[in-house]
Design an enzyme around this catalytic site. Structure first.
Site, short mmCIF file in Angstrom:
data_model
loop_
_atom_site.label_atom_id
_atom_site.label_comp_id
_atom_site.label_asym_id
_atom_site.label_seq_id
_atom_site.Cartn_x
_atom_site.Cartn_y
_atom_site.Cartn_z
N HIS A 74 -18.30 4.31 -16.56
CA HIS A 74 -17.70 3.00 -16.86
C HIS A 74 -18.61 1.89 -16.36
O HIS A 74 -18.87 0.91 -17.05
CB HIS A 74 -16.37 2.84 -16.12
CG HIS A 74 -15.21 3.54 -16.76
ND1 HIS A 74 -14.86 3.39 -18.07
CD2 HIS A 74 -14.27 4.38 -16.23
CE1 HIS A 74 -13.78 4.11 -18.33
NE2 HIS A 74 -13.39 4.73 -17.22
N THR A 104 3.39 -0.32 8.84
CA THR A 104 4.28 -0.55 9.97
C THR A 104 3.47 -0.68 11.26
O THR A 104 3.70 -1.59 12.07
CB THR A 104 5.29 0.60 10.10
OG1 THR A 104 5.94 0.78 8.85
CG2 THR A 104 6.30 0.33 11.18
N GLY A 148 2.31 5.63 4.48
CA GLY A 148 1.50 6.33 5.46
C GLY A 148 0.14 5.73 5.72
O GLY A 148 -0.67 6.28 6.44
N THR A 149 -0.12 4.56 5.14
CA THR A 149 -1.44 3.97 5.34
C THR A 149 -1.50 3.07 6.57
O THR A 149 -2.55 2.53 6.88
CB THR A 149 -1.85 3.14 4.11
OG1 THR A 149 -0.76 2.34 3.72
CG2 THR A 149 -2.27 4.05 2.98
N GLY A 203 0.82 -1.21 0.00
CA GLY A 203 0.00 0.00 0.00
C GLY A 203 0.85 1.24 0.00
O GLY A 203 2.05 1.18 0.27
N GLU A 231 -16.36 7.46 -13.36
CA GLU A 231 -16.32 6.07 -12.92
C GLU A 231 -17.69 5.41 -13.00
O GLU A 231 -17.81 4.25 -13.39
CB GLU A 231 -15.76 5.96 -11.50
CG GLU A 231 -14.32 6.46 -11.33
CD GLU A 231 -13.33 5.81 -12.29
OE1 GLU A 231 -13.55 4.66 -12.70
OE2 GLU A 231 -12.34 6.48 -12.63
N ASP A 267 -7.88 5.35 -20.74
CA ASP A 267 -9.00 4.61 -21.32
C ASP A 267 -8.91 4.62 -22.85
O ASP A 267 -9.10 3.60 -23.51
CB ASP A 267 -10.33 5.25 -20.93
CG ASP A 267 -10.57 5.25 -19.43
OD1 ASP A 267 -10.02 4.36 -18.75
OD2 ASP A 267 -11.31 6.12 -18.95
P1 ADP Z 1 3.34 3.01 6.57
O1 ADP Z 1 4.20 2.00 7.25
O2 ADP Z 1 2.21 2.38 5.81
O3 ADP Z 1 4.09 3.98 5.73
P2 ADP Z 1 2.92 3.90 9.23
O4 ADP Z 1 2.42 2.66 9.86
O5 ADP Z 1 4.37 4.18 9.43
O6 ADP Z 1 2.62 3.89 7.68
O7 ADP Z 1 2.03 5.11 9.70
C1 ADP Z 1 2.57 6.27 10.27
C2 ADP Z 1 1.70 6.83 11.35
O8 ADP Z 1 0.46 7.28 10.82
C3 ADP Z 1 1.32 5.81 12.39
O9 ADP Z 1 2.28 5.73 13.36
C4 ADP Z 1 -0.01 6.34 12.91
O10 ADP Z 1 0.19 7.35 13.85
C5 ADP Z 1 -0.61 6.96 11.68
N1 ADP Z 1 -1.49 5.99 10.99
C6 ADP Z 1 -1.31 5.48 9.76
N2 ADP Z 1 -2.31 4.64 9.44
C7 ADP Z 1 -3.13 4.59 10.50
C8 ADP Z 1 -4.35 3.88 10.77
N3 ADP Z 1 -4.89 3.06 9.88
N4 ADP Z 1 -4.92 4.08 11.98
C9 ADP Z 1 -4.38 4.91 12.88
N5 ADP Z 1 -3.25 5.59 12.68
C10 ADP Z 1 -2.62 5.47 11.51
ZN ZN Z 2 -11.68 5.89 -17.02
MG MG Z 3 6.26 2.05 7.20
#
Ligand code: ADP
Ligand code: ZN
Ligand code: MG
Length: 588
Positions: free
Chosen positions: A397, A176, A172-173, A169, A394, A470
């Site tokens: 489509h 980790t 920041g999602t 992904g 979308e 497309d």
């Molecule tokens: P990635 O590893 O996907 O780049 P991280 O796990 O390092 O992202 O996310 C960084 C910070 O962002 C986390 O420590 C948390 O504070 C916040 N964060 C990211 N995703 C979430 C989530 N789904 N729920 C709560 N906090 C999140």
């Molecule tokens: Zn399209």
């Molecule tokens: Mg990470």
């Protein structure tokens, strides 16, 4: 010298930590050290404790001078000695170091030890409750937690525990965070290392670090090894892109990782979790069964996901009465968990700067702008008109696709932006494996591809730049139908393009040399096919205009449409009378 007395190893460590030790000599069976007290210098010895904390790091941190005597090649002390060379040495004495290593036969020493951050049992401090808005990914990993906690339940039945889970992904999602939460929930040790940390200057270092990491982990099983940025070591090998023969060090590291993964039996209780935001560059070998055979997508959160994430982070600050997290979630489309965490924090900083008792909506307003400015570069946040355009596109489509045969059902529509380039998407899933496409299915597919753009033109009377991909795909398909599949009345079954490599999926085939007349005819037929499909798509959407409106409104509100609610909508699409004929003959 007088006889020297023995001290407990713990005392030795304590002395080091309180800066009383000046000199250390490490030999196979003991550690000799000098302690300075007020007016005397005493020498003691201690028997090293194998499980003790890493000695060189400690000594280096306390600037203690130390020497190693008689490194044995394979005694138990090898383990201890191997960690003695601090990484610093490597900088000035590379050649020496390598030679030394050969002599001792213990692998690259010091630098070869993994620098994995280790978190003790359940001490990552993260629980599933801290991870919000990515419920599907959490569910998948719940099973891993269960494996770790009750491994005998599974082994008794002979079930194989998964070895590797790949989290995929955008940054920041919460990948980790999720991996840490798995360790936290299961209460097992967590070894964490980033892919880029394996690979250093010397060939062989990375491989040796991998070996060391697995050794350490196996001793503490059940546990989790987390490798972040797997793509730093896991890039596809030998793809011919690198004229210098590729990156030896990275390849060796990758090979070692593959070997380790094959080497441990699924039931040792070591589970590997890796994360990447570039799954497409990974070596296919990593995805084979028995390696990272589970892939979990950790995607940008949708609106309700964002609301949950905001709630988690807002719980850590004092919120004012007027704060409406649902509203904030609606307005933060495209932001990741990390962005949202940052957003809440900015708001709290704002409130502090204004000497408030609690964080108010006004603080969020200001913070929103700051966060947006930071994100603009990444061009993810759409303005309302763009968002609306993407939604109509979308839905277009999806509605056109609903009437076409063969290419599978529309499973999901999303307008959660995914990085640069993809602002929204419509997912069409084949109902079965298909190896052949019929003429009418190709027409249907072309019309579906053009459905997005058709919706824009039906609704706004003008189109955006969003349809280029497309159009590319539709044109390629039309061209193939004529030049490769012989699906035209005037030109007939003659190959006008060369065949492609059997194993490489590409979009365009090189044209054979054709006469000018034929080239003109090919172009005319392509245009005719595309025009026909385009008019059909527009006709369908004009006829289903109300459905297009209402569905778009729902999509704008929910951001994602799938499952039963999507099926219910798509079953209402009405076919224009001329559709069946056009699909059969290609003529309106
Ligand atoms: P990635 O590893 O996907 O780049 P991280 O796990 O390092 O992202 O996310 C960084 C910070 O962002 C986390 O420590 C948390 O504070 C916040 N964060 C990211 N995703 C979430 C989530 N789904 N729920 C709560 N906090 C999140
Ligand atoms: Zn399209
Ligand atoms: Mg990470």
């Amino acid at each position: 010298m007088a006889t020297i007395s023995q001290q407990a190893y713990g005392d030795f460590l304590a002395a080091v930590k309180t800066n009383r030790v000046t000199k250390v000599i490490i030999s196979p069976s003991r550690i000799e050290y000098t302690v300075n007290s007020e007016n005397s210098t005493e020498t003691y010895f201690a028997i090293p404790d194998l499980l003790a904390e890493s000695l060189p790091e400690l000594l280096a941190a306390n600037s203690v001078e130390y020497t190693i005597q008689n490194p044995p090649s394979d005694s138990w002390l090898g383990t201890l000695l191997a960690v003695v060379l601090p990484p610093l040495v490597a900088v000035g004495a590379g050649a020496l170091l390598l030679k030394y290593t050969e002599g001792s036969g213990g692998g690259v020493m010091g630098v070869g030890k993994s620098k994995a951050k280790t978190y003790a049992q359940g001490k990552t401090g993260v629980k599933f409750a801290d991870v919000a808005g990515i419920d599907e990914a959490k569910q998948e990993l719940q099973e891993v937690v269960d494996f770790l906690k009750n491994s005998d339940k599974y082994t008794r039945l002979g079930a194989k525990i998964p070895k590797g889970v790949l989290l995929v992904g955008p940054p920041g999602t919460g990948k980790t965070l999720l991996a840490k939460a798995v360790a936290g929930e299961a209460g097992v040790p967590f070894f964490s290392m980033s892919g880029s940390e394996f690979v250093e200057l010397y060939v062989g270092v990375g491989a040796s670090r991998v070996r060391d990491l697995f050794e350490k982990a196996k001793r503490q099983a059940p546990c989790i090894i987390f490798i972040d940025e797997l793509d730093a070591i896991g890039k596809s090998r030998g793809n011919g892109m690198n004229p210098n023969g590729g990156n030896d060090e990275r390849e060796q590291t990758l090979n070692q990782l593959l070997t380790e993964m094959d080497g441990f039996d699924g039931n040792t209780g070591v589970i590997l979790i890796a994360a990447t935001n570039r799954p497409e560059v990974l070596d296919p070998a990593l995805r084979r069964p028995g390696r990272f055979d589970r892939q979990v997508v950790v995607d940008r959160p949708d609106r309700s996901g964002r609301a949950q994430i905001l709630t988690v982070h807002a719980n850590k600050v004092k919120l004012g009465e007027d704060v409406d997290l649902e509203l904030l979630a609606t307005r933060t489309s495209g932001l990741t968990g990390a962005d949202l965490a940052n957003f809440v924090n900015e708001a709290a900083l704002m409130a502090a700067r204004n000497n408030r008792q609690a964080v108010l909506m006004a603080d969020f307003e200001v913070a929103f702008e700051r966060v947006l400015v930071g994100l603009e570069k990444r061009s993810r946040v759409l303005n309302p008109i763009e968002r609306q355009t993407v939604a109509y596109h979308e839905v277009g489509h999806a509605l056109v696709g609903a009437l076409m045969t063969g290419r599978g059902k529309v499973e999901k529509i999303s307008i959660v932006p995914r990085g640069v380039g993809a602002l929204g998407y419509t997912l069409q899933m084949p109902e079965e494996d298909r190896f052949l496409m019929m003429e009418d299915e190709i027409r249907g597919q072309i019309a579906t591809l053009l459905g997005g753009r058709a919706a824009e033109s039906v609704v706004f009377g003008k189109v955006s730049t969003g349809a280029s991909d497309d159009i590319q795909k539709a044109t390629n398909l039309a061209e193939k139908a004529i030049t490769l599949y012989g699906m035209s009345d005037t030109l007939g079954p003659i190959a006008f393009a060369g065949n492609q490599s059997q194993f490489l999926e590409g979009d365009t085939n090189p044209r054979r040399a054709v006469s000018g007349d034929v080239a003109i005819e090919i172009d005319r037929l392509i245009k005719q096919t595309i025009d026909g499909a385009n008019s059909m798509a527009q006709a369908i959407l004009a006829q289903n205009r109300e459905l297009l409106e209402s569905t778009t409104q729902i999509l704008l509100d929910r951001e994602v449409l799938e499952g039963d609610s999507l099926r219910a909508i798509l079953s209402q699409v009405q076919a224009p009378v001329e559709l069946a004929d056009w699909l059969q003959t290609g003529k309106a």
